[in-house]
Design a protein around this motif. Sequence first.
Motif, PDB file in Angstrom:
ATOM      1  N   SER A 114      -9.281  -6.023   1.037  1.00 22.04           N
ATOM      2  CA  SER A 114     -10.214  -6.823   0.237  1.00 22.04           C
ATOM      3  C   SER A 114     -10.042  -8.316   0.501  1.00 22.04           C
ATOM      4  CB  SER A 114     -10.008  -6.534  -1.252  1.00 22.04           C
ATOM      5  OG  SER A 114      -8.663  -6.817  -1.639  1.00 22.04           O
ATOM      6  N   VAL A 119       0.846  -1.206   0.000  1.00 19.52           N
ATOM      7  CA  VAL A 119       0.000   0.000   0.000  1.00 19.52           C
ATOM      8  C   VAL A 119       0.877   1.250   0.000  1.00 19.52           C
ATOM      9  CG1 VAL A 119      -1.716   1.308   1.310  1.00 19.52           C
ATOM     10  CG2 VAL A 119      -1.916  -1.187   1.136  1.00 19.52           C
ATOM     11  N   PRO A 152      -4.049  -0.372  -4.161  1.00 17.29           N
ATOM     12  CA  PRO A 152      -4.829   0.832  -3.835  1.00 17.29           C
ATOM     13  C   PRO A 152      -5.338   0.784  -2.397  1.00 17.29           C
ATOM     14  CG  PRO A 152      -5.547  -0.119  -5.927  1.00 17.29           C
ATOM     15  CD  PRO A 152      -4.615  -1.108  -5.300  1.00 17.29           C
ATOM     16  N   VAL A 153      -5.447   1.932  -1.783  1.00 14.08           N
ATOM     17  CA  VAL A 153      -5.877   2.008  -0.388  1.00 14.08           C
ATOM     18  C   VAL A 153      -7.237   1.347  -0.195  1.00 14.08           C
ATOM     19  CG1 VAL A 153      -6.509   3.569   1.499  1.00 14.08           C
ATOM     20  CG2 VAL A 153      -4.528   4.084   0.060  1.00 14.08           C
ATOM     21  N   ASN A 154      -8.142   1.550  -1.146  1.00 15.52           N
ATOM     22  CA  ASN A 154      -9.484   0.987  -0.996  1.00 15.52           C
ATOM     23  C   ASN A 154      -9.539  -0.528  -1.250  1.00 15.52           C
ATOM     24  OD1 ASN A 154      -8.992   1.133  -3.736  1.00 15.52           O
ATOM     25  ND2 ASN A 154     -11.038   1.866  -4.259  1.00 15.52           N
ATOM     26  N   LYS A 155      -8.400  -1.116  -1.676  1.00 11.41           N
ATOM     27  CA  LYS A 155      -8.337  -2.571  -1.881  1.00 11.41           C
ATOM     28  C   LYS A 155      -7.455  -3.274  -0.844  1.00 11.41           C
ATOM     29  CE  LYS A 155     -10.666  -2.741  -5.825  1.00 11.41           C
ATOM     30  NZ  LYS A 155     -11.931  -3.495  -5.955  1.00 11.41           N
ATOM     31  N   ALA A 156      -6.930  -2.500   0.109  1.00 10.23           N
ATOM     32  CA  ALA A 156      -5.950  -3.059   1.045  1.00 10.23           C
ATOM     33  C   ALA A 156      -6.520  -4.226   1.849  1.00 10.23           C
ATOM     34  CB  ALA A 156      -5.452  -1.970   1.993  1.00 10.23           C
TER      35      ALA A 156
END
Length: 589
Positions: free
Chosen positions: A50, A38, A44-48
């Motif tokens: 997932s 990250v 991506p931050v929003n997938k960290a």
Amino acid sequence: MTYEQILAFSLIALMMAAFLWEKFRYDVVACVALVAAVTFGLVPVNKAFSGFSDDLVIIVGSALVVSAGVARSGVVDLAIKRFFPALSSLHGQMLLLLVTVTILSAFIKNIGALAIMMPVAFQFARRSNVPPSVFLMPMAFSALLGGLMTQIGTSPNIAVSRLREELTGQPFTMFDFTPVGATLAAAGIVFLIFFYWLVPRRENQNPSLQEALEASSFATEAMITRQSPFVGKTLHHLLQTSHGEVTATAILRGQTRLSPFPDVLLHEEDTLLLEGPSEALDRIVSQGNLSLSGNTDGDRKRRGDISSVEAVIGRGSPLIGQTTSELSLVHTYGVNLLAVSRQGKRIRERLGQLTLRSGDVVVLQGLRQQMPSILTELGCLPLAEREILLGTSRNIFIPLAILVIAMGATALGLAPVAIAFFAAALAMVAFGVIPVSEVYRAVDGPILVMLAALIPVADTLRTSGGSDVIAGWLNMLAGGMPPWGAVAMILLTAMAVTPFLNNAATVLVMAPIAASFATTLGYKPEAFLMAVAIGAGCDFLTPIGHQCNTLVMGPGGYRFSDYPRLGLPLSVLVVLVAVPALLMVWPVQ
């Protein structure tokens, strides 16, 4: 390579080196790798996070709960006793486990087959006096091999079948995978039978308090009920169910006390004074359908959740110098004394007549929510928390039904494996197969955290274009290669990639590359697609490439570096057998 690709390859290489170094625990290494990915912009931050919602995490966690439910039910003990009562040879046990897991894996998800048979492996390990690590890794590998035999056996086969339909208009059928898959499975089982000793025997040289408690011996008394299958049989037949771990100190028949000779015939309402580890006592009580003295578990539905707790009688306890008959524990405190352990002394008295002492370890049964306050009132100190099954009722048919429904749903395509096994785990709790308080103990937290952190890290190989770089290298190496060399290269590449991606992702990345590669060389694509499926389904080198390997890591006590010891020669064997088999069954020209 681009800057992002260099970062992705470097991060994964450093992470694998840290795993092999084993200085830090694997979940910590995976989390550090995720933070680094990250930080450098690879994830991506929003997938960290997932990975925490990924099916793989749900499947592994659910399978652990289902496996614990099956083990708790006692169905495994019953099956071993009925069908394999005399199987004591280590090679015979290994053969039975490997063949069963392999065949089951051909028709259900391989992780489900492994979860079903893991409790059997623990029983065999106790019977043969070997650590479970001897069986678990070979079983995980045989589950992977079994999944190669049919279209539904593993996710790579399904993905490859769909890709072939896109390329040629005709998918692989259910048993198109069988000729090569069965050949590999047979060769793999033979190898594992003779070379399982390559797996290190992981035994703790410094036993923990938990292990010391498990080895302690308790005395209890149990009555032969009308429903017991041992009415009219000898004491020896009953004690056989404990595999020598339980001894009888006396038989009480009415007012008569009989010596516990092995050939004594058991009568209904005989009371046996038994001594042994709590787990072995539970096995003999459940399989023999015996009734523990004063057992309160029959009131469970009426009164609430019943549990059994180990505690040591402290100084100043009101229990000291008293017998349970004098104390009337059930009526006065709402608890029942199931068993007693006294260091350095064999207990021959009935529990009701035994004078309790300071330092005695007792197994008390009562309502779970009331036990803490009762123990305080009795001046007893609870020992290290562990599951005590002695005195708890279990139904073997409910967990079996749950398993059959889950397997049927996945085999028939009615539900994805994650949904089916999550529902199965939930059903195990809902039907009381495993108490809510035991669920999170059954789930191996560090393994799940490691998986969840690794999923987005491994995906950087694809998102950065690293997989395209690999495809370019393959085309450069392909010039002038014979068919067997080209197929072997695809197989080896798929094997090399799958530890970093999950097996389905490996197929999605590698199968188009393999098909294009075959077309460029003027060959039919089927052998190359099959090679990708085999390579993606045969990760024997790491605990992270496939959930079967991950599932046995904690229970087996394996280290990251243990997997290649058995897995590397097995991988070489797979390549040597698979390449000629593929070219014979699926000619490239």
